[in-house]
Design an enzyme around this catalytic site. Structure first.
Site, PDB file in Angstrom:
ATOM      1  N   ASN A  11       0.922  -1.232   0.114  1.00  0.00           N
ATOM      2  CA  ASN A  11       0.028  -0.066   0.183  1.00  0.00           C
ATOM      3  C   ASN A  11       0.967   1.261   0.012  1.00  0.00           C
ATOM      4  O   ASN A  11       1.423   1.544   0.958  1.00  0.00           O
ATOM      5  CB  ASN A  11      -0.880  -0.025   1.335  1.00  0.00           C
ATOM      6  CG  ASN A  11      -1.532   1.177   1.303  1.00  0.00           C
ATOM      7  OD1 ASN A  11      -1.957   2.081   0.426  1.00  0.00           O
ATOM      8  ND2 ASN A  11      -2.427   1.601   2.512  1.00  0.00           N
ATOM      9  N   LYS A  13      -0.040   4.372  -0.347  1.00  0.00           N
ATOM     10  CA  LYS A  13      -0.469   5.563   0.155  1.00  0.00           C
ATOM     11  C   LYS A  13      -0.120   6.717  -0.475  1.00  0.00           C
ATOM     12  O   LYS A  13      -0.254   6.432  -1.740  1.00  0.00           O
ATOM     13  CB  LYS A  13      -0.048   5.701   1.699  1.00  0.00           C
ATOM     14  CG  LYS A  13      -0.092   4.612   2.682  1.00  0.00           C
ATOM     15  CD  LYS A  13      -0.063   4.833   3.922  1.00  0.00           C
ATOM     16  CE  LYS A  13       0.126   3.596   4.914  1.00  0.00           C
ATOM     17  NZ  LYS A  13      -0.233   3.698   6.166  1.00  0.00           N
ATOM     18  N   HIS A  99      -9.719   1.271   4.368  1.00  0.00           N
ATOM     19  CA  HIS A  99      -8.400   1.567   5.314  1.00  0.00           C
ATOM     20  C   HIS A  99      -8.749   2.349   6.329  1.00  0.00           C
ATOM     21  O   HIS A  99      -9.525   3.103   6.259  1.00  0.00           O
ATOM     22  CB  HIS A  99      -7.537   1.848   4.472  1.00  0.00           C
ATOM     23  CG  HIS A  99      -5.983   2.006   5.018  1.00  0.00           C
ATOM     24  ND1 HIS A  99      -5.360   2.925   5.841  1.00  0.00           N
ATOM     25  CD2 HIS A  99      -4.905   1.104   4.660  1.00  0.00           C
ATOM     26  CE1 HIS A  99      -4.334   2.648   6.168  1.00  0.00           C
ATOM     27  NE2 HIS A  99      -3.831   1.421   5.728  1.00  0.00           N
ATOM     28  N   GLU A 101      -7.132   4.723   7.647  1.00  0.00           N
ATOM     29  CA  GLU A 101      -6.916   6.230   7.156  1.00  0.00           C
ATOM     30  C   GLU A 101      -8.304   6.804   6.586  1.00  0.00           C
ATOM     31  O   GLU A 101      -8.580   7.907   6.551  1.00  0.00           O
ATOM     32  CB  GLU A 101      -5.671   6.323   6.460  1.00  0.00           C
ATOM     33  CG  GLU A 101      -4.455   5.865   7.162  1.00  0.00           C
ATOM     34  CD  GLU A 101      -3.095   5.525   6.557  1.00  0.00           C
ATOM     35  OE1 GLU A 101      -2.991   5.597   5.337  1.00  0.00           O
ATOM     36  OE2 GLU A 101      -2.336   4.993   7.168  1.00  0.00           O
ATOM     37  N   GLU A 167      -6.028  -5.020  10.453  1.00  0.00           N
ATOM     38  CA  GLU A 167      -4.844  -3.935  10.667  1.00  0.00           C
ATOM     39  C   GLU A 167      -5.238  -3.155  11.873  1.00  0.00           C
ATOM     40  O   GLU A 167      -6.033  -2.200  11.574  1.00  0.00           O
ATOM     41  CB  GLU A 167      -4.680  -3.016   9.459  1.00  0.00           C
ATOM     42  CG  GLU A 167      -4.413  -3.665   8.016  1.00  0.00           C
ATOM     43  CD  GLU A 167      -3.877  -2.585   7.128  1.00  0.00           C
ATOM     44  OE1 GLU A 167      -2.753  -2.558   6.800  1.00  0.00           O
ATOM     45  OE2 GLU A 167      -4.710  -1.728   6.647  1.00  0.00           O
ATOM     46  N   GLY A 173       2.208   1.939  10.841  1.00  0.00           N
ATOM     47  CA  GLY A 173       3.188   2.972  10.741  1.00  0.00           C
ATOM     48  C   GLY A 173       3.893   3.327  12.301  1.00  0.00           C
ATOM     49  O   GLY A 173       4.260   4.181  12.194  1.00  0.00           O
ATOM     50  N   SER A 211       2.755  -2.475  10.438  1.00  0.00           N
ATOM     51  CA  SER A 211       4.380  -2.499  10.563  1.00  0.00           C
ATOM     52  C   SER A 211       4.995  -3.787  10.375  1.00  0.00           C
ATOM     53  O   SER A 211       5.852  -4.221  11.070  1.00  0.00           O
ATOM     54  CB  SER A 211       4.546  -2.347  12.003  1.00  0.00           C
ATOM     55  OG  SER A 211       4.311  -0.856  12.420  1.00  0.00           O
ATOM     56  N   GLY A 232       2.594  -1.450   4.258  1.00  0.00           N
ATOM     57  CA  GLY A 232       2.817   0.092   3.845  1.00  0.00           C
ATOM     58  C   GLY A 232       4.076   0.403   3.766  1.00  0.00           C
ATOM     59  O   GLY A 232       4.760   0.332   2.687  1.00  0.00           O
TER      60      GLY A 232
HETATM   61  C1  PEP Z   1      -0.964  -0.022   5.788  1.00  0.00           C
HETATM   62  O1  PEP Z   1      -0.995   1.254   5.873  1.00  0.00           O
HETATM   63  O2  PEP Z   1      -1.783  -0.654   5.343  1.00  0.00           O
HETATM   64  C2  PEP Z   1       0.070  -0.427   6.829  1.00  0.00           C
HETATM   65  C3  PEP Z   1       0.008  -1.686   6.818  1.00  0.00           C
HETATM   66  O3  PEP Z   1       1.273   0.442   6.913  1.00  0.00           O
HETATM   67  P1  PEP Z   1       2.546   0.036   7.769  1.00  0.00           P
HETATM   68  O4  PEP Z   1       3.102  -1.306   6.908  1.00  0.00           O
HETATM   69  O5  PEP Z   1       3.474   1.123   7.294  1.00  0.00           O
HETATM   70  O6  PEP Z   1       2.270  -0.179   9.095  1.00  0.00           O
END
Ligand code: PEP
Length: 253
Positions: A11, A13, A99, A101, A167, A173, A211, A232
């Protein structure tokens, strides 16, 4: 076949440029091509880069998808929106839906997300429904109820295939990840919910996201009911994304 494989989806973003995307995708083609047979790999990219990403990848087995889709199915007076048919038209094979966000910054709730799921299915792009609790909800012991409520919309659709990304919002993040027991418990719950909402014959992939990096990927991907990862930050570098895909190639014990 893809329903027996691990899935690794990046992803991006709101990141990227024509130049850096080209570097990233070309590097991935080189490092991932052998593994793409064993793992279903994809990247969710900003809409403006879907066409160029598809062109760069050509016939390479890495699916390009969207990070979101409009709640509106039809064409017309929806300034700024991109509908599911348009995404399919330019080569997107999937779209992330819900998601955290999007839930946070755009107040997307189950009624909005249900329209998005419908629109993806009608346009024949597969939705990846993202669910997960906040830190406050986890600390209050509400994580299972929250995730069940987020999944409830699946009962409104007659689905034969379901892809969910678990998630935890507090893991996205942040570098913090749940314990493998916490991940296993939640993934098992998600499997049970999907089976009870969609019927026993449904094909399921439940990805973990939050993460995931080169150091923890193998351990997370070995957890029961973890069918892959939504990645991400670590998907923005070819080396780290390729290493996570490599970790997904190792068959579960
Ligand atoms: C995401 O935004 O879907 C995500 C998993 O981000 P990250 O891997 O950076 O935590």
């Amino acid at each position: 076949m893809i329903w027996q494989q691990k899935w690794v989806i990046g992803n991006w973003k709101m990141n990227g440029s024509l130049k850096t995307n080209q570097q990233l995708l070309q590097a991935l083609q080189t490092s991932v091509s052998a593994m793409a047979e064993q793992v279903f790999c994809g990247v969710a990219v900003p809409n403006v880069y879907i066409v160029s990403s598809c062109q760069l990848l050509n016939s390479f087995a890495l699916a390009v998808g969207a990070e979101d889709v409009s709640r509106f199915a039809e064409y017309g007076a929806y300034t700024g929106e991109v509908n599911a048919q348009m995404l399919a038209d330019v080569g997107a094979r999937f779209a992330l839906v819900g998601h955290s966000e999007r839930r946070l910054y755009f107040q997307e709730d189950n009624s909005i997300l249900l329209t998005k799921l419908h629109n993806c299915l009608a346009a024949k792009i597969f939705p990846v429904l993202c669910v997960g609790e906040t830190l406050a909800q986890r600390e209050a012991g509400q994580e299972k109820e929250i995730v069940k409520a987020q999944l409830a919309l699946l009962s409104e659709l007659s689905l034969s295939e379901v892809v969910v990304a678990y998630e935890p919002v507090w893991a996205i993040g942040t570098g913090k990840i749940p314990t493998t027991t916490q991940i296993a418990d939640m993934h098992q719950l998600i499997y049970q919910q999907i089976l009870s909402l969609c019927g026993e014959g449904v094909k399921i992939r439940v990805l973990y996201g939050g993460s995931v990096n080169t150091k923890n990927a193998a351990e997370i991907l070995a957890v029961p009911h973890v069918d892959g990862a939504l990645v991400g930050g670590a998907s923005l570098q070819a080396d780290s994304f390729a290493a996570i895909i490599q970790a997904a190639c190792v068959p579960a014990l």
